[in-house]
Design a protein around this motif. Structure first.
Motif, PDB file in Angstrom:
ATOM      1  N   ASP A 338       0.837  -1.198   0.000  1.00 43.74           N
ATOM      2  CA  ASP A 338       0.000   0.000   0.000  1.00 43.74           C
ATOM      3  C   ASP A 338       0.879   1.257   0.000  1.00 43.74           C
ATOM      4  O   ASP A 338       1.933   1.320   0.637  1.00 43.74           O
ATOM      5  N   ASN A 340       0.326   5.810  -0.167  1.00 42.91           N
ATOM      6  CA  ASN A 340      -0.671   6.860   0.045  1.00 42.91           C
ATOM      7  C   ASN A 340      -1.101   7.400  -1.315  1.00 42.91           C
ATOM      8  O   ASN A 340      -0.692   8.473  -1.757  1.00 42.91           O
ATOM      9  N   ASP A 374      -7.021   4.394   2.089  1.00 43.64           N
ATOM     10  CA  ASP A 374      -5.718   3.911   2.512  1.00 43.64           C
ATOM     11  C   ASP A 374      -5.823   3.383   3.950  1.00 43.64           C
ATOM     12  O   ASP A 374      -6.784   3.636   4.678  1.00 43.64           O
TER      13      ASP A 374
END
Length: 1603
Positions: A338, A340, A374
């Motif tokens: 992941d 941002n 997120d």
């Protein structure tokens, strides 16, 4: 000396052959080869029964045809011994029986004995291979038992000494199979004993040994190098069973994620690997990643999003390229990291989008929810709005805010607030999001409308169209909605004539457009001032005014008018112009006017026409007509001028006038000056009055129409206002920012009352570009999802009922908003959980109790549940506070495959306003069975796949989650396949089909299995699908021939292309693997390949060369059958073809000449030649016979089988037959028999017994006189039947004296070699016409012989003498006749000229002609007779002395001539008789004898011709009589098809010409057609009239034949 001895022995032998017969005894011996020279063979003398003492006298001799003298005989003792080294292999090659044949001859008497020495083979040659090394390529897939032919060794020995067997060095995989071919040859094959594996051993080196059967044994060796060819029998193997990697989301396209790698222990193309996704990899993964098929690199090709998928798991397949394509699988797991990359998401729920400008602070405007997809700190969000605005934001739960008023609002200062709400997360750098909400301040009617200008100037062109818009005014109102709805009108502001503005103009109350009601005339009215008013719809309404100044612009609509001089019908007259006018004199001034103004009234003048253009000119702008010159006496006194006046408008208008002037003399100038103004107003045209009347009537009529339309419009507007009063906007926007030009209408909205949703829908009235031309407005709903069939506009009663319902909801919302404005929200959150699919009304929880609320206060505080779902899944009981299920909940439909599923909503309370977040978790139940995407799946698995091979299967799908989803897979029991279940990351199950036992397509080509997917729920649920496995064929079976050995026979000399036999092999594989091709094996000799053709497809063996039994009587070879697909497997079959002998060889004659020349006096019995006859055929085909022609002095005698001798048998004569071509014929015993013949030439030696003979006994030679002396005139030739010297002939002349006793040799000579005769002098025909010469021919024999012949030389005449004129007598070519009577009549014979020529024949034929005459008209001469006759009577004008030049020519080539001049004296008064000529000459001696001959010839010819004519006439009469008797039918001269086509019918015989062919039974008639040339011929050609009569059946039969 040696050669002389041999020659003498041969001569003596020939002599003995001529006097004795041959003996037929045959001797046979045998010896081994390679014996030393001098080795004893046998006692030939003893074996023949001869005494040793008689051998020298009888000249014992050994005769052979070999190049070497292998044997010799001792003449003294008769022993036969070896004379040269004998090598059987060199002498007889591979022939089993080998022998030397020769003959022993004896003289006195002549005897001949055939001797045959058999040469026995010894083992002196070892087997030899053609090469030291042989290379074989054998595919590793060949099954044990496969055979591979090897090239045989070669041993020059025969019998037991040749190759007996083959051996190979010991090894585990190969053996040797030795076959004995027909004829005893050994054939060797390599046999595979054990399966090959190239990966274990790729090459073998063997030693092949060939051993013969001799004593001691001999052998030969060769190396066999076997290259094991690779087959695709190994599956690729990945380096890892599972590949794991991670990739940051949003990574760039083309970035390498990982690389898979597999290896294949095969080689070449079999080891080339391609990588691919398995068939069951989803399209999403294929769009996200790219797998390079060659390198195995996996790269990013799409956008990786952690929030959508945080892990990708799929299978990669590695497959080798060569068939059969074997594959293996590897699992790939890619974790997405992941980042941002998601900005916060703002969701605004508007409580109220409009606030009155007099609203107080604290009013709630919107609820704000902020989320971020997120995770971790990237998902922590903050929120704010701009400062310095009368609003603020307050947080009441995590991620939840509310927007409230916080200050003074003024619509006129800020009627609309675009509030930007910003949110940002906790990333670095942080990501932010913002949204704009629009809050409008509701207007209060505190502002009046205001025009953009206090006054407007409008410029309008005159003659405008009535009713057209001339201008539009616009006023603005700072208020909104109804307070800003402006209507426009005209306030009467009367002109001086007291006519109101509304009489000239009207105004659209909606948009401020001003329309002119009439057409204006600049000349009448140039300015208007109109007062307009704008009024809003507020309560009370506010107004404002402005002025519109309408200025009329001039248009060029009036033509110029000529005012002076006065005109009538465009003509004006000025009485007098003085004749004394000077240049520049002002004759008159034309004055014109134009009612228009400006440029339109600016006039110009020009002359269009004048009687005399040189007299006048006109001022372009002034109009003054002035004289350009003084008048002269020649000018006319009446002058006319046409003048044109034009204005300067666009388009230009003009007027014209004709002005006449009279020129007079002696007149004072002053009395004729013109005045500028007209004298009387009566001369003006009345068109002005007509225009005023027309324009007045038109304006009045237009006013009436306008009033009528306005009345009708007002009635329509009143009816429309009563029915519809909804708000209309000129756009179809989805929010308030999309609208433009809002105008107020009625106050009641148009509502949609369908059953889909309870909310209201508004309509927009949209004006199209053509709306200004129509009074109709079209409604269009602004809600895009409103179903068309549910849209309706209800009347006021229906709207009133709907409004009551909407009012209730609106009041509840307003009360809620009010509570939100006066209280602070509570942050407590409630959580519940229920299973899915519970019934409606199911209890969830006691929300009131959980919130600590009393039951009695719920209704007073307006306990309310608010949610954003399309369905109201939950509801709350206001009486007891219980939360219950209001709609059926399907977790799979609500949350799909998400593990955690919940419903979120809010509970609100008023007094004070409180808001509570409630979350109800939906628990999964096992209500869905696993389902496959298809009922049947098809797999294709190659039969060569090894056990353990895996094949991915498509997974089933189960909408349930957790333990209720798929737990395992099962497959129906079978011997070959099992199931392997793998648990993927995330818990999903994947099934793979695993091969546990090898496949064999030939035993079972298809499997049908049942795959079952079972979930983990209680009770368990399952789903099934059929797996249909098609076993793909691999080339694992070699072809098999129908027979191991094919045997057949064929005749020798069979035609090329003839089928001999057909081999056939089958392959139990299928498709291309079963396609078999046939070929010869590598060891088949080129000779067999040239003789036979093997079709690679059909297996047919056909003849392609010439088969000869005598060369090879049997052919044995191997044929290979090989399948086409790799690996190419093959098998062998033996083919034996016996060649059947035919009688195709003729006997062969071999002649040995003893003597080819005989004297013609030779006696009988002399030997000429020895004849040997052989035939290569066998059996009766090889039995031969021999003969020579009969009736020749020779005969043939047989001595031994196949041996003959030719001897003389009769009298020989060289002169009769100097050479004998004796044809010796031989034939065999076949049917039909074949024969051969040869020609031998026997010449008979000449003896001089024949004399030379001339070709003729006498010769006639024609020689032209005056010949050249010494030239050849003739050649005689004599023949002598003898030869050589006896035939050499010499020629000579034998004197034969003439009467004058002059010998012939005085005139002629002769060439003794060739017989040419030459003339020694030139001959004259007139002196000597004939000679006889005797010639002799004598040969050179001993003694010589001779013969004679006569040559008659005949001299031919040549035209070498000119004619001589005999009468009249001439002297120096002149002759005179004294007197011709003047009374001579025409035709009178004056004289006859007689001439003669010493030549003969044509050369003596004379003709006469006149060359010259004093008067050519007086005389003519007979061309052949020479008679000169008068052509007319003499006249007095004729001269008395006449001269004639006469020419006499002969008929020779070239012609010779003589001429004579004859003079005549013409006299009168002379008696005619004394001058008459007599026709005959006085003396007969002067006449030529040709006249007599001519008379006889002409008389005979005439008589003969008369006889022929009479004969033909008689014959013709007889033919006509016969024709009339035979034929009497009617014949026409046409070929018509019916009777009407004929014409000119003539009767003939009565019997028709009939056709009696077999085609038709009717008769056919013939027409006799006369061609254009028929008058020249006695033949008539018949043509049948019937067009279909066949040519070959046409016949004409006479009456006798028909009978």
């Amino acid at each position: 000396m040696a050669m002389a001895t041999i020659l003498m022995s041969r001569v003596s032998t020939i002599f003995l052959l001529c006097i004795s017969d041959l003996v037929s005894e045959h001797l046979r011996y045998s010896i081994p080869e390679e014996m030393e020279r001098g080795t004893f063979v046998g006692n030939a003398a003893d074996d023949l029964g001869l005494k040793v003492w008689e051998l020298p006298t009888r000249k014992l001799l050994l005769v052979s045809d070999y190049s070497k003298k292998y044997m010799e005989v001792n003449v003294e003792i008769g022993f036969l011994f070896v004379n040269e080294r004998i090598d059987r292999e060199q002498l007889c090659s591979k022939t089993a029986a080998c022998s030397l044949s020769f003959q022993i001859t004896l003289h006195d008497p002549l005897e001949m004995y055939p001797v045959e020495v058999e040469i026995l083979d010894v083992n002196d040659n070892s087997p030899v291979f053609s090469r030291k090394e042989f290379y074989l390529q054998i595919n590793e897939l060949n099954a044990p038992g496969a055979r591979f032919p090897l090239e045989s060794a070669r041993d020059l020995d025969v019998g037991t000494n040749t190759i007996n067997t083959y051996q190979i060095n010991p090894n585990e995989h190969f053996g040797i199979k030795v076959q004995t071919r027909r004829g005893g040859n050994k054939n060797v094959e390599l046999v595979l004993k054990r399966s090959l594996d190239r990966e274990q051993q790729s090459m073998f080196t063997l030693v092949l040994t060939a051993i013969d059967g001799g004593i001691p044994q001999r052998s030969g060796t060769a190396r066999i190098i076997i290259n094991v060819m690779d087959a695709n029998d190994n599956t690729p193997v990945f380096d890892h069973e599972t590949y794991r990697a991670s990739a940051v989301e949003n990574i760039a396209n083309g970035t390498l994620v990982l690389r898979v790698h597999a290896a294949d222990i095969d080689e070449g193309t079999n080891a080339e690997i391609t990588y691919s996704f398995t068939h069951y990899v989803s399209q999403n993964i294929r769009d996200s990643f790219k797998l390079d098929p060659v390198s195995g690199e996996i790269r990013v090709r799409g956008v990786l999003d952690f929030e959508e998928t945080n892990v990708y798991e799929f299978d990669v397949e590695a497959m080798n390229s060569a068939p059969p394509e074997l594959s293996t699988l590897a699992n790939v797991v890619i974790d997405v990291i992941d980042t941002n990359d998601n900005s916060p998401v703002l969701q605004v729920t508007m409580v109220s989008g409009a606030v009155r400008e007099d609203a107080s602070s604290g009013i709630s405007i919107a609820l704000i929810s902020v989320t971020d997809r997120d995770s971790g700190e990237y998902g922590e969000v903050h929120c704010q709005i701009p400062e310095n605005i009368p609003f603020k934001i307050e947080k009441y739960l995590k991620g939840n805010y509310k927007l409230i008023t916080n200050g003074f609002l003024d619509h006129e200062i800020t009627p609309l607030y675009n509030i930007s709400i910003s949110a940002w997360d906790g990333g670095f750098p942080p990501l932010s999001a913002s949204t704009l909400i629009v809050v409008s301040v509701i207007d209060v009617n505190d502002n009046s409308p205001s025009f953009t200008q206090s006054s407007y100037n409008v410029y309008l062109m005159e003659n405008n169209a009535p009713g057209a818009s001339i201008f539009a005014v616009s006023a603005n109102d700072a208020d909104l909605n109804q307070n800003a709805e402006i209507s426009y009108s005209i306030v009467d502001n009367r002109q001086k004539e007291e006519i109101p503005s509304s009489a000239y103009f009207t105004m659209n109350s909606k948009n401020g457009n001003i329309y002119a009601l009439r057409s204006f005339d600049y000349e009448q009215q140039k300015h208007f001032q109109v007062k307009v008013q704008a009024q809003d719809a507020g309560s009370p309404p506010s107004t404002s005014t402005a002025f519109v100044n309408v200025i009329i612009l001039d248009q060029n609509d009036n033509a110029p008018i000529i005012v002076s001089p006065l005109t009538w019908n465009n003509s004006a007259t000025v009485e007098v112009i003085p004749h004394s006018t000077h240049p520049g004199y002002l004759v008159t001034k034309v004055v014109a006017t134009d009612e228009d103004s400006g440029q339109n009234a600016r006039l110009s003048y020009e002359l269009l026409e004048t009687t005399d253009p040189s007299l006048f000119t006109v001022g372009h702008l002034s109009g003054e007509i002035r004289a350009t010159r003084a008048f002269s006496d020649q000018d006319i006194f009446a002058v006319r001028v046409v003048l044109c006046v034009k204005d300067n408008g666009q388009p230009s208008l003009s007027s014209s006038a004709t002005i006449s002037f009279i020129v007079m003399s002696n007149v004072t100038e002053k009395s004729f000056e013109q005045r500028d103004e007209p004298r009387h107003s009566d001369f003006f045209s009345g068109i002005n009055s007509y225009l005023i009347i027309i324009f007045g009537s038109t304006s009045f009529l237009f006013l009436i129409i306008i009033l009528f339309l306005l009345t009708l419009k007002c009635r329509q507007d009143r009816n429309t206002t009563e029915v519809y009063s909804s708000a209309v906007c000129c756009c179809n926007g989805r929010n308030s920012t999309d609208g433009i030009n809002r105008t107020p209408t009625g106050r009641d909205p148009l509502n949609y009352t369908g059953a889909v949703q309870t909310g209201s829908y508004h309509y927009s009235v949209c004006l199209s570009p053509e709306s200004s031309k129509s009074d109709f407005l079209f409604l269009k709903p602004c809600h895009s999802t409103l179903p068309f069939n549910d849209r309706s506009v209800r009347d006021s009663n229906a709207r009133r009922r709907i409004s009551m319902t909407m009012a209730t909801i609106l009041m509840s919302r307003v009360s809620t908003i009010f509570l939100l404005c006066i209280s602070v929200l509570v942050s407590e959150q409630l959580r519940y959980s229920i299973p899915e699919e519970v019934e409606r009304g199911t209890y969830v929880g006691n929300a009131a109790e959980d919130l600590g609320l009393k039951v009695w206060e719920l209704s007073s505080r307006k306990f309310l549940l608010i949610s954003d779902y399309s369905k109201q899944y939950m509801e709350i009981n206001v009486e007891n506070g219980f939360l219950f299920v209001n709609e059926g909940i399907d977790r799979e439909q609500l949350c799909s495959k998400t593990a955690a599923c919940s419903l979120s909503f809010q509970i609100t309370l008023d007094n004070p306003l409180e808001m509570y977040s409630v979350e109800v978790e939906i628990l999964d139940v096992n209500d869905n069975s696993p389902v496959f995407s298809r009922k049947e799946f098809y797999l294709q698995i190659n039969e060569l796949n090894a056990p353990g091979a895996r094949f991915p299967l498509e997974s089933a799908r189960d909408l349930d989650v957790g333990t209720n989803t798929i737990n395992t897979y099962q497959i129906s029991p079978n011997e070959h396949f099992i199931i392997k279940v793998q648990t993927r990351r995330g818990g999903s199950k994947r099934a793979e089909l695993v091969l546990k036992r090898p496949l064999d397509r030939e035993q079972q080509s298809m499997f049908t299995l049942v795959l079952t997917a079972i979930d983990g729920g209680i009770p368990q649920r399952s789903g099934t699908a059929r797996i249909i496995i098609n076993v793909m064929d691999a080339n694992d079976n070699a072809p098999v021939f129908d027979h191991e050995t094919y045997r057949t026979s064929t005749l020798e000399n069979t035609v090329n292309g003839s089928l001999v036999l057909r081999v056939h092999a089958t392959d139990i594989d299928e498709g291309t693997n079963a396609e078999v091709t046939y070929s010869f094996t590598h060891d088949v000799s080129q000779n067999i390949r040239d003789l036979f053709k093997l079709d690679p497809v059909s297996g047919e063996i056909r003849v392609r060369g010439v088969l000869d039994f005598e060369e090879t009587n049997v052919y044995e070879f191997d044929v290979q059958a090989m399948n086409s697909a790799p690996p190419e497997l093959s098998t062998l079959a033996n083919v034996v073809i016996d060649v059947v002998d035919t009688n195709d060889n003729r006997p062969v004659l071999q002649v040995t000449m003893v003597s080819s020349a005989l004297r013609e006096d030779t006696s009988s019995g002399i030997s000429i030649a020895l004849i040997s006859v052989t035939d290569r055929d066998s059996g009766e085909y090889g039995e031969v016979h021999c003969q020579i022609p009969e009736n020749i002095p020779f005969k043939i005698e047989k001595s031994l089988k196949g041996n003959y001798k030719l001897i003389t048998n009769g009298f020989l004569d060289h002169e009769i037959t100097p050479l004998y071509n004796i044809s010796i014929s031989a034939w065999d015993g076949g049917f039909p028999p074949l024969s051969t013949s040869t020609l031998i030439v026997v010449s008979v030696i000449d003896v001089n017994d024949n004399s030379p003979s001339f070709t003729q006994s006498s010769y006639n030679v024609y020689l032209m006189e005056n010949n050249a002396p010494g030239a050849s005139i003739f050649a005689v030739s004599a023949n002598d039947a003898d030869l050589n010297q006896n035939a050499e002939i010499s020629y000579s002349i034998v004197d034969n004296r003439q009467q004058e006793e002059i010998p012939s040799s005085a005139y002629f000579t002769m060439n003794s070699k060739n017989g040419n005769i030459y003339a020694l002098r030139s001959f004259d025909y007139e002196r000597q016409k004939h000679f006889q010469v005797k010639v002799q021919a004598q040969d050179a024999g001993s003694p010589p012989l001779s013969s004679t012949a006569f040559v008659n030389v005949i001299i031919l005449d040549q035209n070498d003498n000119a004619p001589i004129i005999v009468s009249p007598r001439t002297w120096n070519s002149s002759a005179t006749v004294e007197v011709i009577p003047h009374s001579t009549h025409p035709g009178y014979l004056v004289t006859k000229v007689i001439a003669t020529d010493e030549d003969s024949g044509q050369n003596a034929r004379l003709s006469y002609e006149l060359l010259e005459a004093t008067d050519p008209s007086l005389f003519t001469v007979g061309h052949l007779s020479g008679e000169i006759r008068a052509t007319r009577a003499f006249s007095d004008q004729d001269i008395f002395v006449v001269r004639v030049v006469l020419c006499v020519k002969d008929n020779g080539q070239p012609s010779l001539s003589s001429s004579a001049t004859i003079s005549f004296i013409v006299m009168s008064n002379v008696t005619e008789k004394s001058f008459e000529r007599r026709d005959e000459p006085r003396h007969s001696d002067f006449f030529s004898g040709i006249n007599s001959y001519l008379i006889i010839i002409f008389g005979s010819t005439s008589f003969l011709f008369l006889i022929i004519i009479l004969f033909l006439l008689t014959l013709k009469c007889r033919q006509d009589r016969n024709t009339a008797e035979i034929y009497s039918s009617s014949v026409c001269c046409c070929n018509g098809r019916n009777s009407t086509d004929g014409f000119n019918r003539t009767p003939t015989g009565r019997d028709p010409l009939n056709y009696t062919g077999a085609v038709q039974t009717g008769s056919y008639h013939y027409s006799v057609c006369l061609s254009p040339e028929s008058s020249k011929s006695d033949f008539l050609f018949l043509k049948p009239c019937h067009p279909t009569l066949p040519f070959n059946d046409r016949s004409v039969r006479d009456s006798n034949a028909i009978n």
